[in-house]
Design a protein around this motif. Structure first.
Motif, PDB file in Angstrom:
ATOM      1  N   LYS A  13       0.823  -1.202   0.000  1.00 14.31           N
ATOM      2  CA  LYS A  13       0.000   0.000   0.000  1.00 14.31           C
ATOM      3  C   LYS A  13       0.865   1.263   0.000  1.00 14.31           C
ATOM      4  O   LYS A  13       0.586   2.222  -0.710  1.00 14.31           O
ATOM      5  N   MET A  14       1.950   1.238   0.800  1.00 11.60           N
ATOM      6  CA  MET A  14       2.862   2.379   0.854  1.00 11.60           C
ATOM      7  C   MET A  14       3.510   2.619  -0.508  1.00 11.60           C
ATOM      8  O   MET A  14       3.666   3.767  -0.945  1.00 11.60           O
ATOM      9  N   TRP A  16       2.266   1.673  -3.444  1.00  8.36           N
ATOM     10  CA  TRP A  16       1.237   2.072  -4.398  1.00  8.36           C
ATOM     11  C   TRP A  16       0.862   3.540  -4.229  1.00  8.36           C
ATOM     12  O   TRP A  16       0.654   4.261  -5.210  1.00  8.36           O
ATOM     13  N   GLN A  17       0.805   3.984  -2.975  1.00 10.14           N
ATOM     14  CA  GLN A  17       0.419   5.366  -2.686  1.00 10.14           C
ATOM     15  C   GLN A  17       1.610   6.321  -2.699  1.00 10.14           C
ATOM     16  O   GLN A  17       1.446   7.508  -2.409  1.00 10.14           O
ATOM     17  N   LEU A  18       2.785   5.801  -3.016  1.00  8.86           N
ATOM     18  CA  LEU A  18       4.001   6.621  -3.078  1.00  8.86           C
ATOM     19  C   LEU A  18       4.204   7.391  -1.772  1.00  8.86           C
ATOM     20  O   LEU A  18       4.249   8.621  -1.737  1.00  8.86           O
ATOM     21  N   ASP A  19       4.299   6.616  -0.699  1.00  8.11           N
ATOM     22  CA  ASP A  19       4.475   7.189   0.632  1.00  8.11           C
ATOM     23  C   ASP A  19       5.637   8.185   0.651  1.00  8.11           C
ATOM     24  O   ASP A  19       6.715   7.921   0.105  1.00  8.11           O
ATOM     25  N   GLU A  20       5.425   9.339   1.275  1.00  2.00           N
ATOM     26  CA  GLU A  20       6.406  10.421   1.254  1.00  2.00           C
ATOM     27  C   GLU A  20       7.738  10.005   1.877  1.00  2.00           C
ATOM     28  O   GLU A  20       8.807  10.284   1.330  1.00  2.00           O
TER      29      GLU A  20
END
Length: 235
Positions: A13-14, A16-20
């Motif tokens: 999920k991180m 996929w969401q391009l975690d900062e």
């Protein structure tokens, strides 16, 4: 309690969401390693070619030492760079310790011998193959360095990729000189080590997946380039 399966899903999920935070760590890792590779290539390629073609007393000992330096212990390199950059060291006034610059220096020290040793062997093989033609053109061994480096560029790219693979996976040296400071000197490898010890498996696994993907890509690229170079030589 978070299971390994839950941590894996959170890691995906991180990504996929391009975690900062994930992107910041990856960006720093690539910036440090790529800069170190550029420095290592600028120094290592001509030095390796020089060692392949030059003849001087003690050359064999120098080549042996160069090959031995391919296996430098990262923590020893980290300690040496730390002493050089510390306040009481010769480069202390620059204030580089615990900065990305110190990490670049440590990685460059580690990978320069790798690039130099591999390029030395490549250039030595090319000189043995093309010595007569190059001498007929009036080129001495040292004057032929540029020609041989260009001719062996495919194999030399493989050497550079090997250096990058060593740099991007490095942890021992850079954690000593960089300090693993969040948002400043935290790379993929140091973050994986820290987050695993803290039990934050999601971030560690996300970074591990990225690092593993990079490692596989580097090895695949080296294999393809090496195969292409061999086909070119056979043709």
């Amino acid at each position: 309690m978070t299971t390994i399966y839950d941590a894996f899903l959170l890691a995906l999920k991180m990504m996929w969401q391009l975690d900062e935070e994930l992107l910041r760590i990856i960006s720093l890792s690539l910036r440090v390693s790529l800069t170190a590779v550029v420095i290592g290539s600028v120094i290592g390629l001509p030095f390796g070619a020089f060692m392949a073609l030059a003849r001087f007393p003690g050359r064999d000992a120098c080549i042996t030492l160069l090959n031995a330096c391919m296996g430098l212990p990262p923590v020893v390199v980290g300690l040496a760079v730390y002493l050089l950059l510390s306040r009481s060291g010769p480069f202390g006034p620059f204030g580089w310790l615990f900065t990305p610059t110190a990490m670049i220096v440590a990685q460059a020290v580690l990978i320069t011998p790798i690039i130099a040793a591999l390029s030395r062997q490549t250039v030595a093989d090319l000189w043995q193959e093309y010595e007569e033609q190059l001498r007929s053109l009036g080129l001495t061994p040292l004057r032929a360095i540029t020609t041989l480096l260009w001719d062996g560029r495919s194999s030399l790219v493989t050497a550079i990729l090997a250096g990058f693979g060593r740099a991007i996976a490095e942890v021992g040296a850079i954690i000593i000189v960089g300090g693993n400071i969040a948002g400043y000197t935290r790379t993929m490898t140091t973050a994986i080590s820290l987050e695993t010890s803290k039990g934050d498996l999601a971030l560690a696994m996300a970074l591990g997946i990225v690092l593993l993907t990079l490692a596989i890509s580097i090895n695949a690229a080296a294999t393809v380039i090496g195969a292409a170079a061999r086909r070119g030589q056979d043709a």
